[in-house]
Design a protein around this motif. Structure first.
Motif, PDB file in Angstrom:
ATOM      1  N   ARG A  62       3.888 -10.976   7.190  1.00 27.05           N
ATOM      2  CA  ARG A  62       2.793 -10.500   6.749  1.00 27.05           C
ATOM      3  C   ARG A  62       1.721 -10.239   7.879  1.00 27.05           C
ATOM      4  NH1 ARG A  62      -0.400 -12.804   1.860  1.00 27.05           N
ATOM      5  NH2 ARG A  62       1.668 -12.966   1.537  1.00 27.05           N
ATOM      6  N   ILE A  63       1.030  -9.171   8.183  1.00 23.04           N
ATOM      7  CA  ILE A  63       0.096  -8.685   9.024  1.00 23.04           C
ATOM      8  C   ILE A  63      -1.001  -8.310   8.567  1.00 23.04           C
ATOM      9  CG2 ILE A  63       1.799  -8.439  10.857  1.00 23.04           C
ATOM     10  CD1 ILE A  63       1.347  -5.417  10.651  1.00 23.04           C
ATOM     11  N   ASN A  64      -2.285  -8.636   9.252  1.00 21.62           N
ATOM     12  CA  ASN A  64      -3.386  -7.860   8.778  1.00 21.62           C
ATOM     13  C   ASN A  64      -3.916  -7.222   9.964  1.00 21.62           C
ATOM     14  OD1 ASN A  64      -3.543  -9.287   6.240  1.00 21.62           O
ATOM     15  ND2 ASN A  64      -4.268 -11.117   7.170  1.00 21.62           N
TER      16      ASN A  64
END
Length: 60
Positions: free
Chosen positions: A47-49
């Protein structure tokens, strides 16, 4: 009618399918292998933001 360009082999497969002459040689072992490969390929385990400006987001 689709606008997708098919190569010769793809066109032959499509015609055989449409003519009712296509016979799948997919057996249970191969089907299980392909199902597992698809599951592994589509697994999302990271997951990345990302912070991005509203202007840039709208441009995308």
């Amino acid at each position: 009618m689709s606008k997708t360009k098919l190569n010769r082999e793809e066109q032959e497969l499509l015609e055989a399918y449409e003519d009712g002459k296509f016979e799948s040689d997919l057996n249970n072992t191969r089907r299980a292998y392909l199902a597992k490969a698809a599951e592994n390929f589509s697994r999302k385990d990271k997951r990345i933001n990302i912070r991005i400006s509203n202007r840039d987001l709208e441009a995308l």
